[in-house]
Scaffold this motif. Structure first.
Motif, PDB file in Angstrom:
ATOM      1  N   ALA A   1      -9.680 -30.403  -1.527  1.00 28.46           N
ATOM      2  CA  ALA A   1     -10.090 -29.528  -0.418  1.00 28.46           C
ATOM      3  C   ALA A   1      -8.868 -28.987   0.313  1.00 28.46           C
ATOM      4  CB  ALA A   1     -11.004 -30.286   0.541  1.00 28.46           C
ATOM      5  N   LEU A   2      -7.859 -29.821   0.490  1.00 29.59           N
ATOM      6  CA  LEU A   2      -6.619 -29.376   1.130  1.00 29.59           C
ATOM      7  C   LEU A   2      -5.906 -28.332   0.273  1.00 29.59           C
ATOM      8  CD1 LEU A   2      -5.439 -32.854   2.396  1.00 29.59           C
ATOM      9  CD2 LEU A   2      -5.946 -30.888   3.872  1.00 29.59           C
ATOM     10  N   LEU A   3      -5.883 -28.546  -1.031  1.00 35.65           N
ATOM     11  CA  LEU A   3      -5.245 -27.584  -1.933  1.00 35.65           C
ATOM     12  C   LEU A   3      -5.995 -26.258  -1.954  1.00 35.65           C
ATOM     13  CD1 LEU A   3      -4.192 -29.806  -4.974  1.00 35.65           C
ATOM     14  CD2 LEU A   3      -2.738 -28.882  -3.161  1.00 35.65           C
ATOM     15  N   LYS A   4      -7.306 -26.320  -1.905  1.00 33.71           N
ATOM     16  CA  LYS A   4      -8.094 -25.077  -1.887  1.00 33.71           C
ATOM     17  C   LYS A   4      -7.798 -24.273  -0.630  1.00 33.71           C
ATOM     18  CE  LYS A   4     -11.779 -26.346  -4.952  1.00 33.71           C
ATOM     19  NZ  LYS A   4     -12.726 -25.487  -5.590  1.00 33.71           N
ATOM     20  N   ASP A   5      -7.499 -24.971   0.469  1.00 34.29           N
ATOM     21  CA  ASP A   5      -7.165 -24.278   1.711  1.00 34.29           C
ATOM     22  C   ASP A   5      -5.868 -23.470   1.595  1.00 34.29           C
ATOM     23  OD1 ASP A   5      -9.409 -25.314   2.929  1.00 34.29           O
ATOM     24  OD2 ASP A   5      -8.325 -26.854   4.071  1.00 34.29           O
ATOM     25  N   ILE A   6      -4.954 -23.921   0.729  1.00 34.04           N
ATOM     26  CA  ILE A   6      -3.648 -23.252   0.636  1.00 34.04           C
ATOM     27  C   ILE A   6      -3.450 -22.499  -0.673  1.00 34.04           C
ATOM     28  CG2 ILE A   6      -2.573 -24.950   2.174  1.00 34.04           C
ATOM     29  CD1 ILE A   6      -1.119 -25.997  -0.430  1.00 34.04           C
ATOM     30  N   GLU A   7      -4.479 -22.394  -1.501  1.00 32.76           N
ATOM     31  CA  GLU A   7      -4.272 -21.830  -2.844  1.00 32.76           C
ATOM     32  C   GLU A   7      -3.842 -20.368  -2.862  1.00 32.76           C
ATOM     33  OE1 GLU A   7      -7.700 -22.114  -5.343  1.00 32.76           O
ATOM     34  OE2 GLU A   7      -8.999 -21.303  -3.807  1.00 32.76           O
ATOM     35  N   ALA A   8      -3.995 -19.650  -1.768  1.00 30.48           N
ATOM     36  CA  ALA A   8      -3.562 -18.249  -1.726  1.00 30.48           C
ATOM     37  C   ALA A   8      -2.130 -18.109  -1.223  1.00 30.48           C
ATOM     38  CB  ALA A   8      -4.507 -17.441  -0.834  1.00 30.48           C
TER      39      ALA A   8
END
Length: 193
Positions: free
Chosen positions: A138-145
């Motif tokens: 979930a943390l990685l999805k927040d920064i994937e852009a």
């Protein structure tokens, strides 16, 4: 006479159940190479790899940043039975790159700092110490852009999957053109068709 809807009746098409067998572990959005599969290596080598990231020297980035990058690498391209040493090898070049390029060092240091800050806000600990995979994803999805995530994800493709020591674990025999091509070297040796 058999019932017309009976799948064994003549002229009846057999319908295969096409349920997807891939899960999030195999395909993190934008990181489809995770679908290569989970490899199997002896448990003894897993035990030997424990805390490898902690022992790895990240002289320019720092040990904490190195641990976060290794944990991030494992979460982006998860292979549960792959030793940590392979992930450390994949992210170790960042330390040398940071010594040569201040822009790379800033991108990585700031990216890890932001990721750790998000983890502390949500979970109370830095990213590398977040206990569950779902929380880390979930943390990685927040920064994937972000440019930080894109750089790490993109570099891991070559850093991890171009490692010739891993190829046998993934079932890849390497390039075949210099050995006469695949036609005479196992092109038709598949047993599932």
């Amino acid at each position: 006479m058999k019932h017309p809807k009976d799948p064994s009746a003549p002229g009846t098409m057999r319908v295969l159940d096409k349920q997807p067998t891939l899960q999030r572990r195999s395909f993190l959005r934008g990181g489809g190479l995770g679908a290569i599969g989970i490899t199997v290596i002896p448990v003894a080598s897993l035990a030997a790899s424990k805390d490898v990231a902690a022992r790895q020297s990240f002289r320019h980035l720092g040990a904490a940043t190195g641990r976060t990058l290794v944990r991030m690498a494992r979460d982006i391209y998860p292979h549960d039975k792959l030793a940590d040493t392979f992930y450390v090898e994949a992210v170790a070049p960042y330390d040398a790159a940071s010594a040569k390029d201040k822009g790379v060092k800033k991108l990585l240091a700031d990216g890890v700092k932001d990721l750790d800050q998000r983890a502390r806000q949500r979970c109370g600990v830095p990213y590398a110490e977040v206990k569950t995979e779902d929380e880390r994803v979930a943390l990685l999805k927040d920064i994937e852009a972000t440019p930080f995530f894109k750089k790490v994800q993109g570099d891991l493709v070559t850093g991890l999957y171009n490692n010739k020591k891993l190829w046998p674990l993934f079932g890849y025999e390497g390039s075949a053109w210099e050995k006469g091509g695949y036609v005479n070297r196992g092109f038709d040796d598949i047993d599932w068709l």
